[in-house]
Scaffold this motif. Structure first.
Motif, PDB file in Angstrom:
ATOM      1  N   GLY A  58     -80.815 -38.343 -32.541  1.00 52.90           N
ATOM      2  CA  GLY A  58     -80.289 -37.210 -33.313  1.00 52.90           C
ATOM      3  C   GLY A  58     -80.278 -35.885 -32.563  1.00 52.90           C
ATOM      4  N   LYS A  59     -80.430 -35.918 -31.237  1.00 53.26           N
ATOM      5  CA  LYS A  59     -80.478 -34.664 -30.469  1.00 53.26           C
ATOM      6  C   LYS A  59     -79.146 -33.905 -30.556  1.00 53.26           C
ATOM      7  CE  LYS A  59     -81.583 -36.856 -26.648  1.00 53.26           C
ATOM      8  NZ  LYS A  59     -81.594 -38.239 -27.187  1.00 53.26           N
ATOM      9  N   SER A  60     -78.050 -34.626 -30.289  1.00 58.33           N
ATOM     10  CA  SER A  60     -76.749 -33.944 -30.340  1.00 58.33           C
ATOM     11  C   SER A  60     -76.414 -33.528 -31.768  1.00 58.33           C
ATOM     12  CB  SER A  60     -75.647 -34.845 -29.764  1.00 58.33           C
ATOM     13  OG  SER A  60     -75.906 -35.080 -28.389  1.00 58.33           O
ATOM     14  N   THR A  61     -76.853 -34.324 -32.735  1.00 57.93           N
ATOM     15  CA  THR A  61     -76.645 -33.954 -34.145  1.00 57.93           C
ATOM     16  C   THR A  61     -77.350 -32.632 -34.441  1.00 57.93           C
ATOM     17  OG1 THR A  61     -76.530 -36.285 -34.734  1.00 57.93           O
ATOM     18  CG2 THR A  61     -77.035 -34.745 -36.518  1.00 57.93           C
ATOM     19  N   LEU A  62     -78.564 -32.501 -33.936  1.00 58.59           N
ATOM     20  CA  LEU A  62     -79.316 -31.255 -34.104  1.00 58.59           C
ATOM     21  C   LEU A  62     -78.523 -30.076 -33.538  1.00 58.59           C
ATOM     22  CD1 LEU A  62     -82.045 -29.681 -34.487  1.00 58.59           C
ATOM     23  CD2 LEU A  62     -82.607 -30.406 -32.164  1.00 58.59           C
ATOM     24  N   PHE A  63     -77.962 -30.270 -32.330  1.00 60.57           N
ATOM     25  CA  PHE A  63     -77.191 -29.199 -31.699  1.00 60.57           C
ATOM     26  C   PHE A  63     -75.932 -28.880 -32.503  1.00 60.57           C
ATOM     27  CE2 PHE A  63     -78.424 -28.487 -27.007  1.00 60.57           C
ATOM     28  CZ  PHE A  63     -79.742 -28.353 -27.386  1.00 60.57           C
ATOM     29  N   ASN A  64     -75.288 -29.926 -33.015  1.00 61.80           N
ATOM     30  CA  ASN A  64     -74.070 -29.684 -33.796  1.00 61.80           C
ATOM     31  C   ASN A  64     -74.381 -28.842 -35.031  1.00 61.80           C
ATOM     32  OD1 ASN A  64     -72.397 -31.024 -32.035  1.00 61.80           O
ATOM     33  ND2 ASN A  64     -72.565 -32.978 -33.091  1.00 61.80           N
ATOM     34  N   ILE A  65     -75.564 -29.030 -35.593  1.00 61.74           N
ATOM     35  CA  ILE A  65     -75.963 -28.225 -36.753  1.00 61.74           C
ATOM     36  C   ILE A  65     -76.213 -26.782 -36.321  1.00 61.74           C
ATOM     37  CG2 ILE A  65     -77.832 -27.870 -38.433  1.00 61.74           C
ATOM     38  CD1 ILE A  65     -78.019 -30.974 -38.613  1.00 61.74           C
ATOM     39  N   VAL A  66     -76.977 -26.614 -35.251  1.00 66.11           N
ATOM     40  CA  VAL A  66     -77.314 -25.259 -34.815  1.00 66.11           C
ATOM     41  C   VAL A  66     -76.071 -24.515 -34.300  1.00 66.11           C
ATOM     42  CG1 VAL A  66     -78.731 -23.906 -33.229  1.00 66.11           C
ATOM     43  CG2 VAL A  66     -79.707 -25.902 -34.335  1.00 66.11           C
ATOM     44  N   ARG A 227     -84.826 -42.427 -34.212  1.00 68.64           N
ATOM     45  CA  ARG A 227     -84.058 -42.097 -35.406  1.00 68.64           C
ATOM     46  C   ARG A 227     -84.732 -42.651 -36.660  1.00 68.64           C
ATOM     47  NH1 ARG A 227     -79.370 -44.434 -34.068  1.00 68.64           N
ATOM     48  NH2 ARG A 227     -79.717 -46.217 -35.378  1.00 68.64           N
ATOM     49  N   PRO A 228     -84.765 -41.920 -37.732  1.00 66.89           N
ATOM     50  CA  PRO A 228     -84.265 -40.560 -37.891  1.00 66.89           C
ATOM     51  C   PRO A 228     -85.134 -39.544 -37.161  1.00 66.89           C
ATOM     52  CG  PRO A 228     -85.364 -41.286 -39.911  1.00 66.89           C
ATOM     53  CD  PRO A 228     -85.327 -42.468 -38.991  1.00 66.89           C
TER      54      PRO A 228
END
Ligand SMILES: Nc1ncnc2c1ncn2[C@@H]1O[C@H](COP(=O)(O)OP(=O)(O)OP(=O)(O)O)[C@@H](O)[C@H]1O
Ligand SMILES: [Mg+2]
Length: 280
Positions: A58-66, A227-228
């Motif tokens: 979920g690293k890139s997901t985290l970035f997409n949120i930020v 994950r998660p």
């Protein structure tokens, strides 16, 4: 004369400065896949925070949120510069270098570097002049008219980094910027990035798969769970700056590496087992 109210704060040290960004209990679900669960972390102004964790955690997901590209599930909280906000409000307030370098093959170095400024509506001529001034610092002097296919991998990454730096925002998100480089180029780029970071006084959140890189660059390392994704371990890196290349052989560096590797390996095993179960 105004009298202080009974509940006025007592004199004493000011409260610690608000972090630049704070995420509390952030979840993100994609259909049946839970990518993030209860992700909680802060990044202070001027800090360099590195993030490591198993593939798919979920690293890139985290970035997409930020970066404001994805909205988290309801329930968690995001704060930017002390104010609570939706992810969408962060769009354009954060500079973001995605996992793939995304240079446009039909644009030369300068025109690739100014892309974010152009989208923002800055006059092209002005943006180009600024890019030309910045080329030497990014090791690209004389390469302004070259196209991506004429550049080495390290140079392409520097163009992508230059684009991210030119979009001047306090917070920079770099998603595995050196992942595709050979070890030697990578080490040089790390030292160069620290140099540029210190001169430009930005705040950096940096994803990597490389533990040495995470320690060498970071003020803090966040290890994510399988994950998660959540924060498994937050490790402060109290090594002196400027960081010297021989730091990687120092006993303190090796101790930190052992601690981090242990945490990462535990999570990678879980992630591997889960993927095997899913495959069955
Ligand atoms: N837009 C999306 N739609 C559906 N699923 C998604 C989407 N984005 C991410 N995912 C899923 O969320 C999970 C986390 O993906 P993410 O890309 O954040 O991982 P990562 O930690 O960056 O992995 P890597 O280290 O391989 O880059 C994965 O299972 C992925 O398939
Ligand atoms: Mg990723």
């Amino acid at each position: 004369m105004l009298r202080p109210k009974d509940d006025a704060p007592l004199p004493g040290p000011a409260p610690a400065a608000e972090p630049l960004i704070a995420l509390t209990g952030v979840d993100k679900t994609f259909g049946p896949v839970k990518a993030l669960s209860g992700f909680t972390a802060t990044v202070g102004r001027g800090e360099f925070v590195t993030v490591v964790g198993p593939s798919g955690c979920g690293k890139s997901t985290l970035f997409n949120i930020v970066a404001g590209l994805e909205e988290p599930d309801a329930g968690g909280a995001l704060r930017f510069e002390g104010r609570s906000c939706h992810a969408a409000e962060l769009l354009g307030r954060v500079s973001f270098m995605p996992q793939r370098d995304l240079l446009l093959p039909w644009r030369n170095v300068v025109d690739n570097a100014i892309l974010a400024l152009e989208i923002e509506g800055r006059p092209r001529r002005e943006a180009r002049a600024e890019a030309l001034r910045m080329l030497p610092e990014f090791g690209l002097a004389g390469f302004e008219a070259q196209y991506p296919h004429q550049l080495s991998g390290g140079m392409r990454q520097r163009v992508a980094l230059m684009r991210t730096f030119m979009f001047e925002r306090d917070l920079m998100l770099l998603d595995e910027p050196f992942g595709a480089l050979d070890a030697l180029t990578r080490t040089m780029m790390q030292r160069w990035l620290l140099d540029v970071w210190q001169r430009h006084r930005r705040t950096i959140l940096f994803i990597t798969h490389d533990v040495d890189e995470a320690i060498f660059l970071g003020d803090r390392v966040l290890v994510m769970t399988a994950r998660p994704g959540a924060v498994k371990l937050e490790q402060r890196i109290d090594l002196p700056r400027p960081r010297r290349p021989d730091l990687v052989t120092a006993p303190e560096f090796i101790r930190l590496k052992r601690t981090l590797l242990e945490a990462i390996e535990e999570e990678s095993m879980k992630s591997f087992q889960t993927s095997q179960e899913t495959a069955r």
